[in-house]
Design a protein around this motif. Structure first.
Motif: not given
Length: 123
Positions: A20-22, A25-31, A60-61, A119-123
């Motif tokens: 998110x810091x970098x 876009x469209x971040x997802x995690x799959x279990x 960054x990660x 994951x949703x975040x505000x830009x």
């Protein structure tokens, strides 16, 4: 929640915050923990609009996870061309794509039965 699951959840949280810091876009995690033969318990997937941004997200990660958790990746692939960088933290695999390659490979569709968190975040 056992310690290993807590550690994995914390790792995913730090990875997502770094993405998110970098401006990934469209971040997802799959279990993937419920799948026999899966190479890890979770994938974190995102994309960027340029190879420069893909490389920046990966750096960054790596930096944030090292600073916050003291953990180094086991292996990193794709840094040379930065079209698709995979960072392997053993239990969690991070996939950072350039947009076109993510659309082409459709990694999330290969694991369509896996529980997904967006994951949703505000830009």
């Amino acid at each position: 929640m056992d310690t290993r699951k807590q550690d994995t959840a914390r790792l995913i949280e730090e990875i997502v915050l770094a993405i998110e810091d970098k401006k990934g876009k469209d971040i997802v995690s799959l279990d993937l923990s419920g799948f026999d033969g899966a190479i890890c318990s979770h994938f974190v997937v995102c994309h960027a609009d340029s190879t420069t941004q893909v490389a920046g997200i990966a750096a960054g990660v790596e930096q944030r996870v090292l600073e916050k958790l003291g953990e180094k990746p086991w292996r990193i692939e794709g840094e040379q061309n930065a079209l698709w960088i995979a960072i392997d933290y053993t239990d969690v695999m991070v996939h950072i794509f350039q947009r076109e390659l993510r659309e082409y490979y459709r990694l999330e569709e290969l694991w369509a039965d896996a529980p997904v968190k967006h994951y949703q975040y505000e830009e």
